[in-house]
Motif scaffolding. Structure first.
Motif, PDB file in Angstrom:
ATOM      1  N   GLU A 134      28.199 -29.209 -11.337  1.00 43.00           N
ATOM      2  CA  GLU A 134      27.907 -29.540  -9.863  1.00 43.00           C
ATOM      3  C   GLU A 134      28.525 -28.765  -8.922  1.00 43.00           C
ATOM      4  N   ARG A 135      27.963 -28.324  -7.849  1.00 43.61           N
ATOM      5  CA  ARG A 135      28.264 -27.689  -6.644  1.00 43.61           C
ATOM      6  C   ARG A 135      28.583 -28.442  -5.615  1.00 43.61           C
ATOM      7  N   HIS A 136      29.801 -28.270  -4.924  1.00 44.53           N
ATOM      8  CA  HIS A 136      29.946 -28.955  -3.635  1.00 44.53           C
ATOM      9  C   HIS A 136      30.153 -27.828  -2.542  1.00 44.53           C
ATOM     10  N   ASP A 137      28.809 -27.903  -1.802  1.00 47.28           N
ATOM     11  CA  ASP A 137      28.800 -26.645  -0.768  1.00 47.28           C
ATOM     12  C   ASP A 137      28.502 -27.233   0.649  1.00 47.28           C
ATOM     13  N   SER A 138      29.283 -26.415   1.622  1.00 45.81           N
ATOM     14  CA  SER A 138      29.100 -26.760   2.891  1.00 45.81           C
ATOM     15  C   SER A 138      28.480 -25.713   3.738  1.00 45.81           C
ATOM     16  N   ILE A 139      27.637 -25.882   4.616  1.00 44.66           N
ATOM     17  CA  ILE A 139      27.121 -24.819   5.442  1.00 44.66           C
ATOM     18  C   ILE A 139      27.049 -25.285   6.820  1.00 44.66           C
ATOM     19  N   ARG A 140      27.121 -24.256   7.748  1.00 47.16           N
ATOM     20  CA  ARG A 140      27.472 -24.202   8.931  1.00 47.16           C
ATOM     21  C   ARG A 140      26.415 -23.334   9.853  1.00 47.16           C
ATOM     22  N   LYS A 141      25.860 -24.114  10.964  1.00 45.93           N
ATOM     23  CA  LYS A 141      24.939 -23.303  11.574  1.00 45.93           C
ATOM     24  C   LYS A 141      25.807 -22.371  12.510  1.00 45.93           C
ATOM     25  N   GLU A 142      25.823 -21.048  12.598  1.00 46.81           N
ATOM     26  CA  GLU A 142      26.377 -20.154  13.468  1.00 46.81           C
ATOM     27  C   GLU A 142      25.176 -19.111  13.976  1.00 46.81           C
ATOM     28  N   ASP A 143      25.395 -19.197  15.459  1.00 53.51           N
ATOM     29  CA  ASP A 143      24.171 -18.331  16.094  1.00 53.51           C
ATOM     30  C   ASP A 143      22.800 -18.724  15.616  1.00 53.51           C
ATOM     31  N   GLY A 144      22.436 -19.968  15.432  1.00 53.44           N
ATOM     32  CA  GLY A 144      21.143 -20.374  15.088  1.00 53.44           C
ATOM     33  C   GLY A 144      20.803 -20.244  13.572  1.00 53.44           C
ATOM     34  N   GLU A 145      21.746 -19.725  12.819  1.00 49.45           N
ATOM     35  CA  GLU A 145      21.580 -19.565  11.381  1.00 49.45           C
ATOM     36  C   GLU A 145      22.430 -20.338  10.416  1.00 49.45           C
ATOM     37  N   TRP A 146      21.884 -20.914   9.396  1.00 46.99           N
ATOM     38  CA  TRP A 146      22.854 -21.725   8.412  1.00 46.99           C
ATOM     39  C   TRP A 146      23.645 -20.434   7.543  1.00 46.99           C
ATOM     40  N   LYS A 147      24.959 -20.603   7.216  1.00 42.39           N
ATOM     41  CA  LYS A 147      26.017 -19.922   6.708  1.00 42.39           C
ATOM     42  C   LYS A 147      26.665 -20.707   5.786  1.00 42.39           C
ATOM     43  N   LEU A 148      26.932 -20.330   4.674  1.00 44.13           N
ATOM     44  CA  LEU A 148      27.799 -20.800   3.715  1.00 44.13           C
ATOM     45  C   LEU A 148      29.161 -20.760   4.037  1.00 44.13           C
ATOM     46  N   SER A 149      29.790 -22.009   4.119  1.00 45.70           N
ATOM     47  CA  SER A 149      31.206 -21.765   4.325  1.00 45.70           C
ATOM     48  C   SER A 149      32.056 -22.373   3.279  1.00 45.70           C
ATOM     49  N   LYS A 150      31.589 -23.039   2.406  1.00 43.35           N
ATOM     50  CA  LYS A 150      32.351 -23.297   1.191  1.00 43.35           C
ATOM     51  C   LYS A 150      31.763 -23.710   0.124  1.00 43.35           C
ATOM     52  N   ARG A 151      32.302 -23.404  -1.138  1.00 45.43           N
ATOM     53  CA  ARG A 151      31.572 -23.563  -2.522  1.00 45.43           C
ATOM     54  C   ARG A 151      32.704 -24.026  -3.237  1.00 45.43           C
ATOM     55  N   LEU A 152      32.495 -25.272  -3.900  1.00 48.76           N
ATOM     56  CA  LEU A 152      33.358 -25.725  -4.802  1.00 48.76           C
ATOM     57  C   LEU A 152      32.693 -26.037  -6.290  1.00 48.76           C
ATOM     58  N   ILE A 153      32.887 -25.401  -7.346  1.00 47.87           N
ATOM     59  CA  ILE A 153      31.915 -25.450  -8.398  1.00 47.87           C
ATOM     60  C   ILE A 153      32.859 -26.218  -9.350  1.00 47.87           C
ATOM     61  N   LEU A 154      32.321 -27.437 -10.136  1.00 51.05           N
ATOM     62  CA  LEU A 154      32.969 -28.042 -10.932  1.00 51.05           C
ATOM     63  C   LEU A 154      31.910 -27.988 -12.264  1.00 51.05           C
ATOM     64  N   LEU A 155      32.578 -27.068 -13.286  1.00 47.16           N
ATOM     65  CA  LEU A 155      31.865 -26.821 -14.529  1.00 47.16           C
ATOM     66  C   LEU A 155      31.982 -28.080 -15.218  1.00 47.16           C
ATOM     67  N   ASP A 156      30.813 -28.394 -16.092  1.00 47.60           N
ATOM     68  CA  ASP A 156      30.699 -29.292 -17.119  1.00 47.60           C
ATOM     69  C   ASP A 156      31.692 -29.002 -18.393  1.00 47.60           C
ATOM     70  N   HIS A 157      31.882 -27.645 -18.309  1.00 46.28           N
ATOM     71  CA  HIS A 157      32.469 -26.905 -19.761  1.00 46.28           C
ATOM     72  C   HIS A 157      34.103 -26.827 -19.362  1.00 46.28           C
ATOM     73  N   THR A 158      34.856 -27.575 -20.471  1.00 46.00           N
ATOM     74  CA  THR A 158      36.315 -27.121 -20.476  1.00 46.00           C
ATOM     75  C   THR A 158      36.718 -25.777 -20.730  1.00 46.00           C
TER      76      THR A 158
END
Length: 169
Positions: A134-158
Motif C-alpha cells: 500500500e502506498r500513502h501519497d500526497s500531491i500538492r498543486k504548485e503553479d497549476g500542476e500536481w507534484k508529488l510531495s510524499k510517498r510512504l510505501i508499506l510493503l506486504d513483505h517482511t
C-alpha cells in the motif's frame, strides 16, 4: 474531507502518468513531478504480536529519501557503476483501490492510499519478481500542476523477495 470527483480523477491520472515515467525509465522527468520537500520512505515491516501499535518499524527503513537523495540515486542509475541495474530491470506498476481525501488545512493538497503490485523482470530469464503493498501519497498543486510531495510505501513483505531494491516503487 471528501474529494470532488474531478479532483479525484486528476489525482488518479497524475499517479498513472507518474507510474509510466518510472516504468519507461524516465527518471529525470520523474524528478520534475516532485516537490522540493519531497520525502520517500519504505519502513521495515516486522512480525509482532496483535497488541503492537504497528507492524512497521519506527526506527528502520529500507529507504528513507528526499528529493536530493533521489537525484543522487537517479544519477547513479545512469552511471557505469550501477551494476545492479545493468542491464536494467523491466518494471510494470499496477495501481488500484485509489482512496483519496483532501487536506483540511491546505485545499491544494490531496492524500491518496493506493494498493500496488510491482512486476520486475531481469535479463532474458523466465523468472520474475513481485512486490505488493500500500502506498500513502500526497500531491500538492504548485503553479497549476500536481507534484508529488510524499510517498510512504508499506510493503506486504517482511523479507523483500528481491536481491536488491535498485528500482523505484
Amino acid at each position: 474531507m471528501k474529494v470532488p470527483f474531478d479532483l479525484y480523477h486528476e489525482g488518479v491520472e497524475f499517479f498513472l502518468q507518474e507510474a509510466e515515467l518510472i516504468d519507461d525509465r524516465k527518471f529525470k522527468e520523474w524528478l520534475n513531478v516532485m516537490t522540493e520537500d519531497f520525502t520517500y520512505r519504505i519502513p521495515i515491516r516486522v512480525t509482532r504480536e496483535k497488541a503492537a501499535p504497528s507492524e512497521f518499524s519506527q526506527h528502520s527503513s529500507l529507504m528513507n529519501e528526499t528529493k536530493s537523495t533521489m537525484e543522487i540515486r537517479i544519477m547513479r542509475t545512469f552511471s557505469e557503476y550501477n551494476w545492479a541495474e545493468d542491464p536494467a530491470s523491466r518494471t510494470r506498476h499496477f495501481l488500484t483501490n485509489f482512496r483519496a481525501r483532501q487536506d483540511e488545512q491546505h485545499e491544494n493538497e490531496l492524500h491518496y492510499k493506493t494498493n500496488f503490485l510491482l512486476y520486475r523482470g531481469k535479463f532474458d530469464s523466465t523468472s520474475f519478481q513481485f512486490l505488493s503493498g500500500e502506498r500513502h501519497d500526497s500531491i500538492r498543486k504548485e503553479d497549476g500542476e500536481w507534484k508529488l510531495s510524499k510517498r510512504l510505501i508499506l510493503l506486504d513483505h517482511t523479507t523483500v523477495p528481491m536481491s536488491n531494491l535498485a528500482i523505484f516503487i
